[in-house]
Design a protein around this motif. Sequence first.
Motif, PDB file in Angstrom:
ATOM      1  N   ILE A 653       0.839  -1.201   0.000  1.00  0.00           N
ATOM      2  CA  ILE A 653       0.000   0.000   0.000  1.00  0.00           C
ATOM      3  C   ILE A 653       0.875   1.252   0.000  1.00  0.00           C
ATOM      4  N   THR A 673       5.887  16.149  -7.477  1.00  0.00           N
ATOM      5  CA  THR A 673       5.655  14.854  -6.843  1.00  0.00           C
ATOM      6  C   THR A 673       6.371  13.737  -7.595  1.00  0.00           C
ATOM      7  N   LYS A 691       6.728  14.279  -2.132  1.00  0.00           N
ATOM      8  CA  LYS A 691       5.282  14.323  -2.312  1.00  0.00           C
ATOM      9  C   LYS A 691       4.881  15.770  -2.057  1.00  0.00           C
ATOM     10  N   VAL A 692       4.466  16.453  -3.120  1.00  0.00           N
ATOM     11  CA  VAL A 692       4.121  17.869  -3.008  1.00  0.00           C
ATOM     12  C   VAL A 692       2.670  17.972  -2.583  1.00  0.00           C
ATOM     13  N   SER A 693       2.443  18.561  -1.407  1.00  0.00           N
ATOM     14  CA  SER A 693       1.081  18.556  -0.880  1.00  0.00           C
ATOM     15  C   SER A 693       0.920  19.587   0.219  1.00  0.00           C
ATOM     16  N   ASN A 694      -0.304  20.082   0.329  1.00  0.00           N
ATOM     17  CA  ASN A 694      -0.634  21.007   1.406  1.00  0.00           C
ATOM     18  C   ASN A 694      -0.758  20.315   2.753  1.00  0.00           C
ATOM     19  N   VAL A 695      -0.409  19.039   2.804  1.00  0.00           N
ATOM     20  CA  VAL A 695      -0.494  18.307   4.073  1.00  0.00           C
ATOM     21  C   VAL A 695       0.474  18.896   5.108  1.00  0.00           C
ATOM     22  N   VAL A 696       1.547  19.556   4.630  1.00  0.00           N
ATOM     23  CA  VAL A 696       2.424  20.287   5.561  1.00  0.00           C
ATOM     24  C   VAL A 696       2.319  21.777   5.299  1.00  0.00           C
ATOM     25  N   ARG A 697       2.530  22.568   6.362  1.00  0.00           N
ATOM     26  CA  ARG A 697       2.463  24.018   6.189  1.00  0.00           C
ATOM     27  C   ARG A 697       3.727  24.493   5.454  1.00  0.00           C
ATOM     28  N   PRO A 698       3.637  25.620   4.791  1.00  0.00           N
ATOM     29  CA  PRO A 698       4.822  26.158   4.132  1.00  0.00           C
ATOM     30  C   PRO A 698       5.944  26.321   5.159  1.00  0.00           C
TER      31      PRO A 698
END
Lengths: 754, 192
Positions: A653, A673, A691-698
């Motif tokens: 997975i 990504t 992994k480019v994502s808004n899951v982390v803050r800038p």
Amino acid sequence: MNEQENIKLIRTACPAHCGIDCCGILAHVKDNKILKLEPAEFPFKKDKRICLRGLSTLDLLYHPDRIKTPLKRVGERGDGKFEKISWEEAYNIIVRNFREIAEKYGWKAIGWVLGGPGAGTTKFGGYLRLASLTQSTRVSAWGYGDAGLPCGSRVIFGSHLPYIYLFGEFWQREWPDLLIVWGSNPGESAPLQTMRKILDAKRSGTKVVVIDPRFTVTAAKADEYLPIIPGTDSALALGLMNLIFERNLHDMEFIREYTNGPYLVKLDNRMFLRGKDIGDRKANSYALWDKDKQEAKRVRRSNTKRAGLSGSYNVNGVHCKPAFQLLKELAEEYPPSKTAKITGIKEEKIRILAEKIGTAKKVVFFTYMGVSRTYHGDISVRGLATVASITGNVSTSFSSGYLPAVLNWDPFLNADPETPSYHRLGILNLYNAVIKGNPYQIKALWFAFVNFVNQCANSEKIIDEFFPKLDFIVQTELFMTENAKYADIILPVCTFLEFSDFLPQPYPYVQLQQKVIEPLYESKSDVDIVKGLAERLGYGEYFEGGEEAFIDLIMDHPSLKQYSREKLKDGAMYLNEIPEGTDFPLNFRTPSGKIEIYAEQLAEDGQALPLYLEPIESPVSPREHKYPLSFIQGHSRFRTHSCYGNVDSLLQIEPEPYVEINPIDAQKREITTNDMVSVYNDRAITILKAKVSNVVRPGTVNIMEGWWIDQFKEGSINHLTHDIINPVQDKIYEPNMHMNDVAVEVKKYSEGEK
Amino acid sequence: MSKRYGFIIDQERCIGCNACTVACRIEHESPEGFIKVFTQNSEIKDAPTGGFPDLSMVWIPKLCNHCEFPPCIYSCPVDAIDKRADGIVIIDEQICDGCKACISACPYNAIAFNEESGIAQKCNLCAHRIDQGLEPFCALCCEGQAIYFGDFNDPTSKVSKLLKENNLFRLKEDLGTNPLIYYSPPMKKREL
């Protein structure tokens, strides 16, 4: 259906070091072969559960890579070259080395490095017992990243963990109006014991706030998500207090009654005014300003109601202020605009949250270890606990508590009551002990249930400076982990399905981890392994009966009288008696017996109040930094720390590590990504996918912890982390690893270049 | 009255953990599992949508919809697929010849081809467990307790009661397949 008839059902429980969720598991067994695992019943039906790792345990049990026999190193340390030996030969080598080292340096030069035992008791107890008998060194497991929480909790509440006071009735399913999940992601790390309750609470009307640098699974369920800059939690706490005080939303009665807020502090040395300073016959008593009598008086039960909480007073020429006044003055330095700037959270969001905390009938502050994994993480814990305390959101009754463990450790800690017990070292203190001989020299280590080099800060230092200083290393392991590769002797250990243990978890239950099948190959349980060693060292009498006898020893405790092995075989039992004499705080075990919003013991360190101190490395103002990104490590649902990291069914997975980076930061670096990137600082370069994502803050990047070193193209998570000791934590309890207080830069990686 | 089994999947309680997938693989010894978890409106799993920090992340487990009018049944040239009286759509692995017609016909991408055995496979709602009075294994192992299994023909069942809530939805309702798998969307964010 003959086939069905031959299948035995055995109830056991998973002791994994997760939430600790400690799921009851029903195993289907036929001829010493486990066919299937499924969730087992609990007395309260809704507590029946299993997680995806628990479900995958057969892939661990029957993993082709399991270490099957004792092994002796034949190549260089780290090469992973070993040859099979017998148990007898392994024990002979260990005994010979231990005796040689003990003769030269004393037994305390031999250390037991035990990982988190999860809910397990006897596997921990066995090692503690031999450590105690030999007066060797027990290396504490808290500093792996968990010590910040007890450091903070011990100061403000006098308890090892703050759960009982902060979570309160939440564990009894009495839902608060407001739940603030602060720097924790139970949606992945404690889905069953905690997240299910959060979802139940939410449906019943509880509003949920999540404060986290990541938009976590838990944040996805929140009514309000507040993206905080890592390591600025105590600034947020002070900002909230600022608004609560300004609007008079604090609970004066609670502060007077339960905290040391009314106690007078001398401004010259920041110590409390004492009885001796005001001519009271109780020289060491605390003093307060009696508003009726207009003078400083010894603190009595009867006069706290008349105590002045604000202002400044001249007591016989000594300038004094109540501790609460000093807290208020500190909070005044954090108006919303400044707090917003420091924390990265919008001003109006801070205002709303402060108002809600101040006006809600009941607020629960939920946190685990994440918030305390920064250099000043102990103060962060005190900060959020102070917000809870000034608003009266602290519960002090046992019935509303959380019982981490009903443990009868005494027989293990003092195996022979006539002689002293083991020496104790914090994990970061161990680095110095091995490398510098400070406070004393450690020459041999025994690692059990821990992938040390994988999970500890500054892996390169461990490889280059720590291992070479050791004369002898033993590891009990299931697999050839990175740490096992550095061992001189590896001993094959069982999975939890192959031995029995007593589990005082999850609250409010106790369970039996029942042996389901006989140990596979030549593996043994940790208790059996240490028993064999004890016999050869002349301590066999203390290990007679092995793990079964140890379970009896634990269950012998008066607080466990109502439970029997026989009944526990059938299922979990409710924990419903207050364990007397166990280390459970019914009162605040602080110096004052109160919640210490002012900690005199840290006055000389300048940390008597929960002040905001910048992280030691994590950049709070990026432009000035060579390494402008904060590096944090969330906890993944696919692993329990590094356990299950090699299980195919889970790797299918999520097959490989990746670094999460915000689109703003990615764009600046032309990263998309699935690009291979280097995450680096002065300590190391770690190469993996992005992994480019808004899951982390800038400004923040995240890699989920627990990936194995050999799963990275180069480096690893802890190649990037540091082992800096916070001396204040060292003084309070033991120093923590500050894994969420790390600075890095990220760039696109191209083959052959670094 | 006959049974009419199905699921209501509560997106408020789904935490995207994949335990359903792992449970399914174990129960059916299937390499990939017949229930898979996706992050709604996102190609990458566990990646939120929206602009920071006003984000949202909602998971949606997808499986065979056990349609009332199952396109797979009509597509199968050898009549290997059947809808049981209790609503469960099953593939008879003895009859299936691996032509893959059903795989193309399924609008939900819910049928897999097993390369090893050369036949089509999909979720059978754990019919073997249901026949023994047990619930489907994924529902039993769901970490968030998000999968409600039950009989839509039993007015006292939890699923029947929940069915009265007017915000439930089904996938691709416009196709008229009439699935027995319903979804209950997440709660709206509330003002503090």
